[in-house]
Design an enzyme around this catalytic site. Structure first.
Site, short mmCIF file in Angstrom:
data_model
loop_
_atom_site.label_atom_id
_atom_site.label_comp_id
_atom_site.label_asym_id
_atom_site.label_seq_id
_atom_site.Cartn_x
_atom_site.Cartn_y
_atom_site.Cartn_z
N ALA A 128 0.85 -1.19 0.00
CA ALA A 128 0.00 0.00 0.00
C ALA A 128 0.88 1.24 0.00
CB ALA A 128 -0.91 0.00 1.23
N LYS A 129 0.20 2.37 -0.06
CA LYS A 129 0.85 3.67 -0.09
C LYS A 129 2.00 3.81 0.91
CE LYS A 129 -1.91 7.56 -1.51
NZ LYS A 129 -3.23 8.01 -1.35
N ARG A 130 1.70 3.38 2.15
CA ARG A 130 2.69 3.64 3.20
C ARG A 130 4.01 2.88 2.98
NH1 ARG A 130 1.94 -0.86 6.34
NH2 ARG A 130 -0.01 -1.86 5.71
#
Ligand code: GLU
Length: 329
Positions: free
Chosen positions: A260-262
């Site tokens: 994911a983004k993180r």
């Protein structure tokens, strides 16, 4: 078994326009496309935009643009049309309503006003299924009678659920995982087919559309393996031909969580903005599933002759810092 469809092969990719596509989505799209093209099949793009609370304007166009940038193409879809148009779920509501009426006619639908809290309180185990606690069947007596207008069950108060036969085992032969068996009645319980907001639930919409679009092969993310058992029950209840399924393993971050983004700059938008060539992204994606050597750059079309589903490992690929660095060149 359920090899219901003879050739011709018809595959699909079904993105939800809720955010920028990331490399995990792109990998699933690439594999679905390769599976179709290696079989000489056609490929359909269907946009799954029923999650109105999360859908953002302009995202569908951006996602399609990014998939084309990668080098993928499709024979039917929202931007190219086709015999099964429209290819956007929010414009296919009549098909879902019709399916709900048929389920009601078969005595398989009931109305349920339970809240999440009610369901959790009645469940014997806190998290039995992949969608939270198992639904314990509290509202089963509220059957939707055959022919009743579905508007009788007020939107925002009642969901409509699909009544499952007691503890039936559902098995299918998955292209990556082999034989997969689930017990939806024991794992999730009767599941929602029309949400409280009056909109068809994912499980119903995907079945109605895969059947209406003549999809013979579904290639999608491994997170949906358990959903397939529920979807097969709907195909059977509606008397629709079942596709064959291949669930490709997900990309995970170094912490073992779904990428994911993180975990870093993993969206196609960011990669494109950084000036990374689409062939480099495709090469990197292919290297995560054994179809290319690290560092290779190539368009999707060059992967078609190498593609064999047997080469795709059944275990998720962990994207380490080093592997992300390789992606960013
Ligand atoms: N729309 C779903 C998603 O983006 C995919 C559903 C499917 O492939 O069946 O996760």
């Amino acid at each position: 078994m359920t090899e219901s469809y003879p050739a011709p092969y018809r595959g699909r990719f079904a993105p939800s326009p809720t955010g920028s596509l990331h490399v995990g989505n792109a990998r699933t799209a690439l594999l679905a496309w390769l599976h179709a093209r290696a079989a000489g099949g056609s490929f359909v793009m269907r946009v799954e935009d029923l999650d109105f609370g999360r859908v953002r304007p302009g995202i569908m166009e951006a996602q399609l643009d990014e998939l084309r940038w990668l080098g993928l193409d499709w024979d039917e879809g929202p931007d190219v049309g086709g015999p099964h148009a429209p290819y956007v779920q929010s414009r296919r509501v009549e098909g879902y309503e019709d399916a709900l009426r048929r389920l009601a006619a078969a005595g398989l639908l009931f109305a349920c006003g339970c809240s999440r809290r009610d369901i959790a309180a009645a469940a014997s185990a806190p998290h039995a299924g992949d969608e939270g606690p198992r639904y314990a069947g509290m509202c089963r007596e509220h059957a939707v009678p055959a022919g009743a207008p579905l508007t009788r069950w007020a939107v925002s108060e009642y969901a409509l659920r699909f009544r499952l036969a007691e503890d039936e085992e559902v098995c299918f032969d998955d292209g990556v995982h082999g034989r997969a068996c689930f017990r939806p009645a024991a794992e999730t319980g009767d599941f929602v087919v029309r949400r409280k907001d009056g909109v068809a639930a994912y499980q119903l919409a995907v079945v109605v559309d895969d059947a209406a679009m003549g999809i013979t092969h579904v290639v999608r993310g491994g997170d949906l393996l358990g959903s397939t058992a529920r979807q097969l029950l709907l195909f059977r209840a509606l008397g629709l031909p079942e596709p064959r399924y291949t669930h490709v393993p997900l990309l995970l971050g170094a912490d073992g969580e779904r990428l994911a983004k993180r975990h870093g700059a993993v969206s196609l938008t960011e990669l494109r903005r950084e000036g990374i060539a689409p062939e480099a992204v495709v090469g990197w994606l292919a290297s995560t599933c054994g179809l290319a050597v690290p560092g290779e750059r190539l368009p999707p079309a060059e992967l078609v002759p190498r593609f064999a589903i047997e080469r795709i490992p059944a275990t998720p690929y962990v994207v380490t810092g080093a592997s992300l660095a390789a992606l960013h060149g």
